[in-house]
Write an enzyme that holds these catalytic residues in place. Structure first.
Site, PDB file in Angstrom:
ATOM      1  N   LYS A 264      -2.033  -3.597   5.565  1.00  0.00           N
ATOM      2  CA  LYS A 264      -1.307  -3.342   4.308  1.00  0.00           C
ATOM      3  C   LYS A 264      -0.368  -2.139   4.452  1.00  0.00           C
ATOM      4  O   LYS A 264       0.791  -2.189   4.031  1.00  0.00           O
ATOM      5  CB  LYS A 264      -2.350  -3.071   3.220  1.00  0.00           C
ATOM      6  CG  LYS A 264      -1.795  -2.665   1.877  1.00  0.00           C
ATOM      7  CD  LYS A 264      -2.938  -2.543   0.877  1.00  0.00           C
ATOM      8  CE  LYS A 264      -2.422  -2.267  -0.517  1.00  0.00           C
ATOM      9  NZ  LYS A 264      -2.330  -0.862  -0.866  1.00  0.00           N
ATOM     10  N   ASP A 265      -0.873  -1.071   5.056  1.00  0.00           N
ATOM     11  CA  ASP A 265      -0.067   0.147   5.143  1.00  0.00           C
ATOM     12  C   ASP A 265       1.114  -0.020   6.094  1.00  0.00           C
ATOM     13  O   ASP A 265       2.216   0.463   5.821  1.00  0.00           O
ATOM     14  CB  ASP A 265      -0.938   1.342   5.572  1.00  0.00           C
ATOM     15  CG  ASP A 265      -1.926   1.732   4.482  1.00  0.00           C
ATOM     16  OD1 ASP A 265      -1.843   1.160   3.377  1.00  0.00           O
ATOM     17  OD2 ASP A 265      -2.796   2.586   4.734  1.00  0.00           O
TER      18      ASP A 265
ATOM     19  N   SER B 149      -8.490  -3.440   4.820  1.00  0.00           N
ATOM     20  CA  SER B 149      -7.583  -3.295   3.677  1.00  0.00           C
ATOM     21  C   SER B 149      -6.483  -2.284   3.959  1.00  0.00           C
ATOM     22  O   SER B 149      -5.551  -2.170   3.176  1.00  0.00           O
ATOM     23  CB  SER B 149      -8.381  -2.842   2.461  1.00  0.00           C
ATOM     24  OG  SER B 149      -8.920  -1.561   2.713  1.00  0.00           O
ATOM     25  N   CYS B 150      -6.594  -1.524   5.041  1.00  0.00           N
ATOM     26  CA  CYS B 150      -5.633  -0.427   5.230  1.00  0.00           C
ATOM     27  C   CYS B 150      -4.556  -0.673   6.267  1.00  0.00           C
ATOM     28  O   CYS B 150      -3.373  -0.652   5.945  1.00  0.00           O
ATOM     29  CB  CYS B 150      -6.382   0.853   5.575  1.00  0.00           C
ATOM     30  SG  CYS B 150      -7.318   1.458   4.185  1.00  0.00           S
ATOM     31  N   PHE B 151      -4.967  -0.874   7.533  1.00  0.00           N
ATOM     32  CA  PHE B 151      -3.944  -0.950   8.589  1.00  0.00           C
ATOM     33  C   PHE B 151      -2.884  -2.022   8.310  1.00  0.00           C
ATOM     34  O   PHE B 151      -1.685  -1.713   8.302  1.00  0.00           O
ATOM     35  CB  PHE B 151      -4.581  -1.176   9.964  1.00  0.00           C
ATOM     36  CG  PHE B 151      -5.287   0.034  10.519  1.00  0.00           C
ATOM     37  CD1 PHE B 151      -4.996   1.297  10.046  1.00  0.00           C
ATOM     38  CD2 PHE B 151      -6.228  -0.093  11.526  1.00  0.00           C
ATOM     39  CE1 PHE B 151      -5.635   2.417  10.559  1.00  0.00           C
ATOM     40  CE2 PHE B 151      -6.877   1.012  12.044  1.00  0.00           C
ATOM     41  CZ  PHE B 151      -6.576   2.264  11.559  1.00  0.00           C
TER      42      PHE B 151
END
Ligand code: UDX
Length: 429
Positions: free
Chosen positions: A269-270, A265-267
């Site tokens: 999306k960010d 969910s992070c890399f």
């Protein structure tokens, strides 16, 4: 200190439980009444290693409670963390409506509250958000001026899913963006109980540090995958290369595992949010854009490798071990397995999949493939086996593959070992 935390996702709840375990009084707030009841009865709404035990302990010791009443939470605390979601728009930029709403809700309570209160944005937000979205909403709803009636900070999280509580309690560093020294010193006090360097900075710098950290890590994985794709074609084991460069302190030995790419969910999306912010500010990013492009293609390296070994896979039975984006989670967001299974199904292969935790989630995307209750069942009778997640239980031996009807084993995560399995090929080794 008395703390309230708005939003009880994996970041909010781990932050709450972590602060409580350091002796603070914590109130968690969520609009979802069901989540509130669960937390109060000692059941975390999400799975994180060690969270349930620590939540129960702190509930017993009366250092944490949850409520749906934000007024109760803000009135009875000195610091409020905002830890709500920031969903993505189509263009990769993030939707800040929950940040704005939480700020308005907190501001409404601050209007009635006497004394000094500090509001801390913990959600991952692009640079300028705290100043341009949270702060004005707080001022508007409270009728008070930031820096006078209340303080504002930005305190990014660096928590890995599955290890979030451990990462919270043992941070490499703590970053605190402050509107002014008075705001920052209160949050600084909170983190003095942690054995970590504390970096004080401006609000927008703190926001950027979070994105820069994830962008660097994502690029590092992209880089080792690029080297890995080349190594594969030259008959070189990328892992030996990673070992060779990892001893150089300037490079470091972490995050050098090549394979089928990063998910979660992070890399993704960010990095996409940073690209969108970059374009908005008039700078066309070069490397960031390629990190995403490269990672979108990386899962298909294993599909291409399979096609080189077996040009026609139509009608072939293929065992898939691992669907989650990494081990120890049921999360399939941006998991490489999604792209690989899609390519296999489109090529007419029969897919038999197994994952210890992620099958329910995967079934929602791919209801028509076969799901197995263990690795042995997936392997039995298959002509090909692909390993896509680094679950420990996939550290198999030769005898585990004896039931295959034809033996072609391809590895995307480097979990199989040469000492235990004679014949297999890695995507980058
Ligand atoms: C990440 C960051 O690590 C964390 O600091 C941030 O706050 C949230 O994003 P997370 O997504 O939970 O955490 O998982 P992480 O363990 O970092 O792995 C991310 C992805 O990269 C996984 O798909 C993993 O398999 C992949 N990865 C990681 C590699 O392909 N190679 C590596 O060397 C490391």
């Amino acid at each position: 200190m008395k703390i309230s935390i708005v939003g009880t996702g994996y970041v909010g709840l781990c932050t709450g439980v972590g602060f409580a375990s350091k002796g603070n009084d914590v109130i968690c707030v969520d609009i979802d009444k069901e989540k509130v009841d669960k937390i109060n009865s000692g059941i975390p709404p999400i799975y994180e290693q060690g969270l349930e035990e620590m939540l129960k302990k702190n509930l017993d010791e009366k250092r944490i409670r949850a409520t749906a009443d934000i007024k109760d939470a803000v009135m009875n605390s000195d610091v409020t963390f905002i830890s709500v979601g920031t969903p993505s728009w189509e263009d990769g930029s993030i939707d800040l409506k929950y940040i704005e709403q939480a700020s308005l809700d907190i501001g409404n309570v601050l209007k009635e509250k006497g004394g000094y209160h500090v509001v801390v944005v913990k959600s991952t937000v692009v640079p300028e958000t705290t100043e341009k979205v949270a702060l004005p909403a707080l001022e508007k709803a409270s009728g008070k001026k930031a820096g006078e009636g209340f303080g504002v900070c930005m305190n990014p999280e660096f928590l890995k899913e599955g290890m979030a509580l451990e990462d919270f309690l043992n941070p490499d560093r703590v970053v605190i963006g402050q509107l002014d020294e008075k705001s920052g010193s209160r949050v600084h006090k909170l983190y003095e109980a942690f054995n970590a360097p504390i970096i004080m900075t401006t609000l927008r710098t703190a926001e950027m540090i979070k994105y820069a950290a994830n962008a660097f890590l994502a690029a590092k994985i992209g880089m080792i995958n690029e080297i890995g794709n080349l190594c594969k074609r030259l008959g070189i084991d990328t892992n030996e290369v990673a070992n060779g460069i990892g001893h150089d302190k300037r490079i470091g030995d972490k995050f050098l595992r090549s394979g089928i790419g990063f998910g979660g969910s992070c890399f993704p999306k960010d990095v996409k949010a940073l690209i969108a912010k970059s374009r908005e500010s008039g700078y066309e990013p070069v490397i960031l854009d390629h990190v995403i492009k490269m990672n979108n293609e990386q899962p298909l390296q294993i599909f291409e490798l399979l096609k080189r070994k077996m040009p026609d896979i139509s009608g072939k039975t293929i065992a898939i071990l691992g669907l989650a984006f990494k081990a120890e989670t049921d999360d399939i967001r941006e998991a490489p397995a999604l792209k690989i299974v899609d390519a296999l199904v489109k090529a007419g292969a029969k897919v038999k999949a197994y994952d210890p935790k992620a099958m329910d989630n995967f079934r929602k995307e791919f209801p028509d493939i076969t799901y197995c209750s263990n690795a042995a069942e997936a392997i039995e009778g298959s002509e090909v086996c692909l390993i896509l997640t680094d679950w420990k239980e996939f550290d198999l031996s030769d005898k585990d593959f004896e039931s295959m009807s034809n033996r072609l084993i391809l590895e995307g995560r480097r979990i199989l070992r040469k000492e235990k399995v004679k014949e297999f090929e890695g995507v980058c080794w």
